[in-house]
Write an enzyme that holds these catalytic residues in place. Structure first.
Site, PDB file in Angstrom:
ATOM      1  N   HIS A 194       0.818  -1.226   0.000  1.00 25.75           N
ATOM      2  CA  HIS A 194       0.000   0.000   0.000  1.00 25.75           C
ATOM      3  C   HIS A 194       0.847   1.270   0.000  1.00 25.75           C
ATOM      4  O   HIS A 194       0.325   2.349  -0.204  1.00 25.75           O
ATOM      5  CB  HIS A 194      -0.935  -0.008   1.221  1.00 25.75           C
ATOM      6  CG  HIS A 194      -2.043  -1.010   1.090  1.00 25.75           C
ATOM      7  ND1 HIS A 194      -3.331  -0.667   0.758  1.00 25.75           N
ATOM      8  CD2 HIS A 194      -2.039  -2.354   1.215  1.00 25.75           C
ATOM      9  CE1 HIS A 194      -4.079  -1.759   0.691  1.00 25.75           C
ATOM     10  NE2 HIS A 194      -3.321  -2.792   0.977  1.00 25.75           N
ATOM     11  N   ASP A 243       3.082   9.538  -1.003  1.00 30.85           N
ATOM     12  CA  ASP A 243       2.153   8.518  -0.538  1.00 30.85           C
ATOM     13  C   ASP A 243       1.983   7.428  -1.589  1.00 30.85           C
ATOM     14  O   ASP A 243       2.130   7.715  -2.773  1.00 30.85           O
ATOM     15  CB  ASP A 243       0.773   9.176  -0.323  1.00 30.85           C
ATOM     16  CG  ASP A 243       0.177   8.851   1.034  1.00 30.85           C
ATOM     17  OD1 ASP A 243       0.549   7.820   1.604  1.00 30.85           O
ATOM     18  OD2 ASP A 243      -0.661   9.627   1.503  1.00 30.85           O
TER      19      ASP A 243
HETATM   20  O1  F6P Z   1       0.188   1.374   3.928  1.00 34.47           O
HETATM   21  C1  F6P Z   1       0.018   2.262   4.877  1.00 34.47           C
HETATM   22  C2  F6P Z   1      -1.103   2.064   5.848  1.00 34.47           C
HETATM   23  O2  F6P Z   1      -1.473   0.732   5.980  1.00 34.47           O
HETATM   24  C3  F6P Z   1      -2.270   2.905   5.464  1.00 34.47           C
HETATM   25  O3  F6P Z   1      -3.105   2.307   4.580  1.00 34.47           O
HETATM   26  C4  F6P Z   1      -2.871   3.248   6.760  1.00 34.47           C
HETATM   27  O4  F6P Z   1      -3.419   4.506   6.699  1.00 34.47           O
HETATM   28  C5  F6P Z   1      -1.722   3.233   7.701  1.00 34.47           C
HETATM   29  O5  F6P Z   1      -0.680   2.523   7.088  1.00 34.47           O
HETATM   30  C6  F6P Z   1      -2.082   2.636   9.044  1.00 34.47           C
HETATM   31  O6  F6P Z   1      -1.017   2.622   9.870  1.00 34.47           O
HETATM   32  P1  F6P Z   1      -1.029   1.907  11.292  1.00 34.47           P
HETATM   33  O7  F6P Z   1      -1.583   0.536  11.102  1.00 34.47           O
HETATM   34  O8  F6P Z   1       0.395   1.932  11.706  1.00 34.47           O
HETATM   35  O9  F6P Z   1      -1.912   2.748  12.166  1.00 34.47           O
END
Ligand code: F6P
Length: 483
Positions: free
Chosen positions: A158, A364
């Protein structure tokens, strides 16, 4: 029962769970992908325990079957705060300067990937299709293979994928990034990300890639770009009705006619919030006639607070915003409203609809805020999106005002242009982007990815089972027709 779709990710968005933080892009996308499909979502419960990790817990909510495991304090420290978020995250986002590697964190990352594999292994049927998400679980495919699973297993990243020179700064990169070659399909957000990884593999000399495909140790592996998206129609409906939210009405009223510029991001250095705030400051510096007439609302829930670099970005931002408000504000007007909390999807949709301009200035993987903002607009009187050229979304949303977020003057000029843009031009820019989002919504993302994943797998039995899973009649021939 036929083959199931098994989604695996670190973060799992169980509705109404007190441990589910404000849903990030990955969680929202995955939930939509799993809806109405026979399957399971496997991942971390959000709970951190003192004791060694217990058995997975199963829970069914809104027709989705979740299987959740707890992580220990040590796991969180080494795997989540450590290798995933202090090393992989900065490197994938081109911030080599911020990575902090330790051997203990690397072995914690491997241990947790093994633990995911052990737990999942016990639940897998031979014909299940497994779809692993994101940089926390790069080694899961390899671990499942080493436990004898020959299932179709896909991976989707992602985040952005940096070029080879940057990826090679990761200590032991061959072991960690090489883990991705155990998947049948490695999915990226954009062509650029896919090509960066292909070049990385080429620099390692390990594989020969032709037409996005290579063979290694008897496995056929494909690389592909699948830009993630949103539930466009549902989001449009949500935003139309969100004006009724009391909070949104209160925000509108409190602005007293001042124009609204909106930023919505997790508090993360990859989001370009200081650059955005500096551009807003430059707008005020260069345009005294806008004083008192425009407000930047920056909604920024805190995230990964135990990681050092996140504390630093927080201090930088609060200092910067305080300085700008002190310099330009007066008793009746605060130029920047900065809130460290999250709002419900409905309130956010209402804020997007109420905003004249959205500023999205990160590096991003995709950035779904940009897509949600566009879907939330009233097509008759839409707002304007100012979008970083370094967000994956910029490849598709090319009628936004595309900026280099590091060029403060240019972003300030784009912001002014957005605030002063005539209605006809706003409509003319918004319409094709909305059309794009209607066509390329989250359903299409999931279908495109899964079709590619399963299409690369020759077993007729599996294909027939997957067709049944997605409700496609058996008379349809091509595996790509999994709609
Ligand atoms: O790939 C990045 C991501 O998974 C996003 O989709 C999401 O906004 C973020 O990281 C979530 O981060 P965490 O699980 O560390 O809160």
């Amino acid at each position: 029962m036929g083959p199931r779709l098994i989604i695996v990710s670190n973060r799992v968005a169980v509705p109404d769970s007190p441990r589910t933080p404000a849903a990030g892009g990955m969680a929202v996308a995955v939930k939509a992908a799993l809806k109405n499909r026979n399957g399971m979502w496997f991942g971390w419960s959000g709970k951190v325990t003192d004791e060694p990790v217990g058995e997975p817990q199963a829970v069914d909510v809104n027709k989705v079957h979740y299987v959740l495991i707890d992580l220990s304090k040590n796991d969180i420290q080494e795997y989540y705060n450590g290798l995933a978020n202090s090393v992989l995250w900065p490197i994938l986002h081109y911030r080599v300067d911020l990575q902090e590697y330790s051997r203990a964190d690397a072995s914690g990352y491997m241990r947790v990937n093994r633990m995911f594999a052990d737990r999942l292994s016990a639940l897998l049927n031979p014909d299940d299709v497994v779809w692993v998400h994101d940089y926390h679980l790069m080694l899961l495919g390899r671990e499942l293979r080493s436990r004898g699973h020959r299932n179709t297993i896909g991976f989707f990243l992602h985040t952005p994928c940096a070029p080879p020179d940057i990826l090679q700064t990761l200590p032991h990169h061959k072991e960690i990034l090489g883990g991705l070659t155990y998947y049948n399909l490695i999915g990226f957000q954009t062509d650029n990300d896919r090509d960066n990884f292909a070049h990385y593999l080429a620099t390692q000399g390990a594989v020969h890639i032709r037409n996005g495909t290579f063979e290694t140790e008897g496995r056929r592996v494909r690389l592909g770009a699948f830009p993630v998206s949103i539930e466009t129609k549902a989001y449009m409906r949500l935003a139309r009705n969100a004006g009724r939210s009391a909070l949104v009405a209160l925000v509108r009223e409190s602005l007293g006619g001042s124009r609204l510029v909106l930023g919505v991001d997790r508090l993360d250095y990859s989001k370009g919030i200081p650059d955005r705030v500096k551009a807003f400051e430059r707008l005020l510096e260069n345009n005294p006639d806008w004083h008192g007439k425009v407000t930047l609302l920056q909604v920024t829930p805190k995230s990964r607070s135990d990681v050092k670099q996140y504390g630093e970005i927080e201090s930088e931002l609060t200092g910067l915003i305080g300085k700008i408000n002190g310099r330009f504000g007066d008793a009746a007007w605060t130029p920047i409203r900065y809130v460290n909390r999250s709002y419900s999807r409905t309130v956010l949709a209402g804020l997007y609809r109420a905003a004249d301009v959205a500023m999205v200035t990160p590096r991003d993987g995709m950035n779904l805020v940009a897509k949600e903002y566009l879907a939330a607009q009233n097509p008759e009187d839409p707002g304007v999106l100012v979008l970083s050229q370094f967000a994956g979304a910029a490849k598709e949303l090319d009628r936004a005002l595309i900026v280099n977020p590091h060029e403060t003057d240019a972003v300030a000029a784009a912001l002014k242009r957005a605030l002063e843009m005539p209605l006809a031009e706003r409509r003319e820019r918004h319409a094709p982007m909305l059309e794009q989002l209607m066509e390329h919504d989250i359903k299409k993302w999931a279908e495109d990815y899964l079709s590619a994943l399963v299409g690369g797998q020759p077993s007729r039995k599996l294909l027939a089972g997957i067709r049944a899973l997605f409700g496609v009649s058996s008379s349809e021939q091509a595996p790509l027709a999994l709609r």
